[in-house]
Write a protein that holds these residues in place. Structure first.
Motif, PDB file in Angstrom:
ATOM      1  N   ARG A 216       6.822 -43.251 -11.605  1.00  0.00           N
ATOM      2  CA  ARG A 216       5.770 -42.481 -11.909  1.00  0.00           C
ATOM      3  C   ARG A 216       4.526 -43.378 -12.510  1.00  0.00           C
ATOM      4  N   LEU A 217       4.835 -44.167 -13.286  1.00  0.00           N
ATOM      5  CA  LEU A 217       3.931 -44.908 -13.941  1.00  0.00           C
ATOM      6  C   LEU A 217       3.206 -46.305 -12.928  1.00  0.00           C
ATOM      7  N   VAL A 218       4.229 -46.559 -12.010  1.00  0.00           N
ATOM      8  CA  VAL A 218       3.696 -47.551 -11.284  1.00  0.00           C
ATOM      9  C   VAL A 218       2.716 -46.818 -10.301  1.00  0.00           C
ATOM     10  N   TYR A 219       2.830 -45.636  -9.754  1.00  0.00           N
ATOM     11  CA  TYR A 219       2.079 -45.198  -9.008  1.00  0.00           C
ATOM     12  C   TYR A 219       0.919 -44.515  -9.720  1.00  0.00           C
ATOM     13  N   GLY A 220       0.478 -44.671 -10.740  1.00  0.00           N
ATOM     14  CA  GLY A 220      -0.587 -44.094 -11.629  1.00  0.00           C
ATOM     15  C   GLY A 220      -0.515 -42.746 -12.193  1.00  0.00           C
ATOM     16  N   ARG A 221       0.708 -42.513 -12.477  1.00  0.00           N
ATOM     17  CA  ARG A 221       0.555 -40.953 -12.897  1.00  0.00           C
ATOM     18  C   ARG A 221       1.012 -41.247 -14.600  1.00  0.00           C
ATOM     19  N   VAL A 222      -0.068 -41.923 -15.265  1.00  0.00           N
ATOM     20  CA  VAL A 222       0.048 -42.102 -16.483  1.00  0.00           C
ATOM     21  C   VAL A 222       0.076 -41.136 -17.529  1.00  0.00           C
ATOM     22  N   ARG A 223      -0.270 -39.825 -17.173  1.00  0.00           N
ATOM     23  CA  ARG A 223      -0.476 -38.660 -18.008  1.00  0.00           C
ATOM     24  C   ARG A 223       0.928 -37.644 -17.769  1.00  0.00           C
ATOM     25  N   ASP A 224       1.993 -38.444 -17.020  1.00  0.00           N
ATOM     26  CA  ASP A 224       3.124 -37.569 -16.959  1.00  0.00           C
ATOM     27  C   ASP A 224       3.837 -37.436 -18.186  1.00  0.00           C
ATOM     28  N   PRO A 225       4.391 -36.380 -18.424  1.00  0.00           N
ATOM     29  CA  PRO A 225       4.960 -35.874 -19.846  1.00  0.00           C
ATOM     30  C   PRO A 225       6.447 -37.078 -20.003  1.00  0.00           C
ATOM     31  N   ARG A 226       6.968 -37.451 -18.879  1.00  0.00           N
ATOM     32  CA  ARG A 226       8.210 -38.254 -19.058  1.00  0.00           C
ATOM     33  C   ARG A 226       7.860 -39.544 -19.229  1.00  0.00           C
ATOM     34  N   VAL A 227       6.776 -40.052 -18.764  1.00  0.00           N
ATOM     35  CA  VAL A 227       6.148 -41.477 -18.813  1.00  0.00           C
ATOM     36  C   VAL A 227       5.754 -41.474 -20.593  1.00  0.00           C
ATOM     37  N   GLY A 228       5.201 -40.354 -21.020  1.00  0.00           N
ATOM     38  CA  GLY A 228       4.752 -40.392 -22.516  1.00  0.00           C
ATOM     39  C   GLY A 228       6.142 -40.516 -23.300  1.00  0.00           C
ATOM     40  N   ARG A 229       7.038 -39.723 -23.007  1.00  0.00           N
ATOM     41  CA  ARG A 229       8.262 -39.583 -23.573  1.00  0.00           C
ATOM     42  C   ARG A 229       9.025 -41.071 -23.744  1.00  0.00           C
ATOM     43  N   ASP A 230       8.976 -41.751 -22.641  1.00  0.00           N
ATOM     44  CA  ASP A 230       9.738 -42.978 -22.626  1.00  0.00           C
ATOM     45  C   ASP A 230       8.882 -44.234 -23.268  1.00  0.00           C
ATOM     46  N   LEU A 231       7.600 -43.801 -23.327  1.00  0.00           N
ATOM     47  CA  LEU A 231       6.543 -44.945 -24.207  1.00  0.00           C
ATOM     48  C   LEU A 231       6.980 -44.799 -25.751  1.00  0.00           C
ATOM     49  N   GLN A 232       6.919 -43.469 -26.033  1.00  0.00           N
ATOM     50  CA  GLN A 232       7.431 -43.337 -27.547  1.00  0.00           C
ATOM     51  C   GLN A 232       8.919 -43.793 -27.938  1.00  0.00           C
ATOM     52  N   ILE A 233       9.824 -43.512 -27.023  1.00  0.00           N
ATOM     53  CA  ILE A 233      11.091 -43.836 -27.532  1.00  0.00           C
ATOM     54  C   ILE A 233      11.417 -45.361 -27.283  1.00  0.00           C
ATOM     55  N   GLY A 234      10.571 -45.898 -26.402  1.00  0.00           N
ATOM     56  CA  GLY A 234      10.672 -47.669 -26.281  1.00  0.00           C
ATOM     57  C   GLY A 234       9.907 -48.187 -27.407  1.00  0.00           C
ATOM     58  N   GLY A 235       9.131 -47.483 -28.048  1.00  0.00           N
ATOM     59  CA  GLY A 235       8.182 -48.201 -29.079  1.00  0.00           C
ATOM     60  C   GLY A 235       8.794 -48.099 -30.418  1.00  0.00           C
TER      61      GLY A 235
END
Length: 435
Positions: A216-235
């Motif tokens: 989803r991030l590669v295809y530009g869906r930067v506002r996707d909730p799953r993208v946000g969750r994994d960014l927080q967990i990775g951080g």
């Protein structure tokens, strides 16, 4: 400018300077030797005067030497001055003085044979990725648009690293500098593209939940909730890995054991250039270089994560059992991250903790979380960290702080999706409150 070498704490280890001019009269200027002790971060009371035995590289009218009191193998300090100005300074390693070597020794791999194993793993992953990419393309299951987007991003980011970190001059040689960085950017982009074509179909098939946020991030869906969750967990995992590394370095000193030194770092860090503290020194030179090093961390975190996933995939294809391939991958990561501080038990605990953190975030939460954790750890460990705006290192420290805080806040906001951050009272609740 005078060449100055520092130890990991910022103390002077080596100084070579040639004054522009001198009075020509020996002993015409008195030099305050306490300035050298302050710069080196050493306590002069721990040292006693000694006879100088080292000849400085340039002419000097004053020479001094000191030897540490007490230890059987003391540290030796040699210094020289000319006309009231320092021209040479050395903190020499313990032992007989035979050559003007600095206290820090040349880097050596902590694990015997790890450099060969790392090179073999690197070559096997490259050959395996090329073969798998060709096969996936022929089967028409490779995601070519996503691979092209990712390669284009990596090429642009790696080119930006060269523009920010290189020393540019308006001269014909500038063309060679640009060509060199463009060639490196093309190489890294090609590696990432080939590996993505090879591995992405496998990850999408065997671990779709772990690949969802990355796709989803590669295809530009930067506002996707799953993208946000994994960014927080990775951080969070990245900060945890950094704290674990700092704790692993501090515990030996608390127990009275030898502390880790740069030449004893793991072969994985040695292979990416961390052992000679190159990234830290580059980030200290200014805001432009700090931005370049942060971009470098993002690019190569993606590359390192891709190589790790490809290696695990090849192990699974060869062995056929997921638990066996993961166990071997863990042992291999344990070998690569082995600190080599001299205490076998502490080294095993430090390497096992770091390997487990990375494997858990990869296998449990997916590729995007693993890449984010690698970026956070790399950026926070390769830049100076200070909150003092008056410090000379603050421009370099602001880059990792802004980057990590910005990614964390963006992930927090994106994880809510279309929902508001604060709960909104319903119409019925408001009516009942008025009644």
């Amino acid at each position: 400018e005078a060449p100055l070498e520092l130890d990991p704490r910022g103390g002077w280890v080596r100084l070579d300077a040639v004054p522009a001019a001198a009075s020509g009269e020996p002993g015409s200027g008195a030099f305050d030797w306490d300035l050298l002790w302050t710069g080196a971060g050493l306590d002069p009371d721990r040292f006693r005067p000694a006879s100088p035995v080292w000849i400085p590289p340039s002419f000097a009218d004053h020479r001094r030497a000191w030897v540490e009191r007490g230890p059987p193998d003391p540290i030796r300090v040699e210094a020289a001055a000319l006309d009231g100005r320092p021209v040479a300074f050395r903190v020499v390693k313990p032992g007989p003085v035979s050559a003007p070597e600095p206290y820090l020794e040349a880097p050596q791999l902590a694990t015997p044979g790890a450099g060969v194993a790392f090179s073999l793993w690197f070559g096997a992953v490259l050959l395996g990725a090329a073969w798998l990419a060709r096969r996936k393309l022929r089967q028409r299951i490779a995601d070519r648009p996503a691979a092209f987007r990712l390669s284009l991003f990596v090429f642009g980011a790696r080119t930006l690293v060269g523009l920010l970190c290189a020393h540019h001059l308006w001269s014909p040689s500038e063309l060679g500098v640009v060509q060199s960085h463009l060639g490196r950017a093309l190489l890294v982009a090609a590696l990432v593209g080939v590996i993505y074509l090879a591995v992405e179909p496998w990850v999408r098939y065997y671990h779709p939940a772990g690949a969802a946020s990355w796709i989803r991030l590669v295809y530009g869906r930067v506002r996707d909730p799953r993208v946000g969750r994994d960014l927080q967990i990775g951080g969070l995992f990245g900060v945890a890995a950094l704290l674990w590394a700092r704790l692993s370095g501090a515990v030996p000193a608390w127990l009275g054991l030898p502390s880790p030194r740069p030449e004893g770092m793991s072969p994985l860090l040695w292979m990416i250039g961390q052992c000679e503290v190159e990234l830290q020194c580059e980030a200290l030179t200014g805001l432009r270089q700090a931005l370049g090093m942060a971009t470098y961390a993002v690019v190569h975190a993606v590359l390192v994560a891709f190589f790790a996933v490809t290696g695990m995939y090849l192990l699974r294809r060869v062995l056929g059992r997921p638990w066996l391939s993961r166990s071997l991958a863990f042992l291999f990561f344990l070998w690569l991250t082995f600190p080599g501080t001299g205490s076998l038990g502490l080294d095993l605990v430090a390497a096992a903790g770091a390997s487990l953190l990375w494997l858990v975030v990869l296998l449990r939460f997916g590729f995007l979380a693993a890449v984010t954790a690698t970026v956070f750890t790399w950026v926070l460990s390769s830049h100076p960290l200070t909150l003092d705006p008056t410090s000379w290192a603050f421009p370099g420290a602001a880059v990792p702080l802004v980057l990590t805080l910005g990614v964390s806040l963006w992930g927090f906001r994106a994880s809510f999706g279309d929902r508001p951050l604060l709960p909104v009272r319903s119409q019925s609740t408001s009516t009942l409150a008025r009644v």
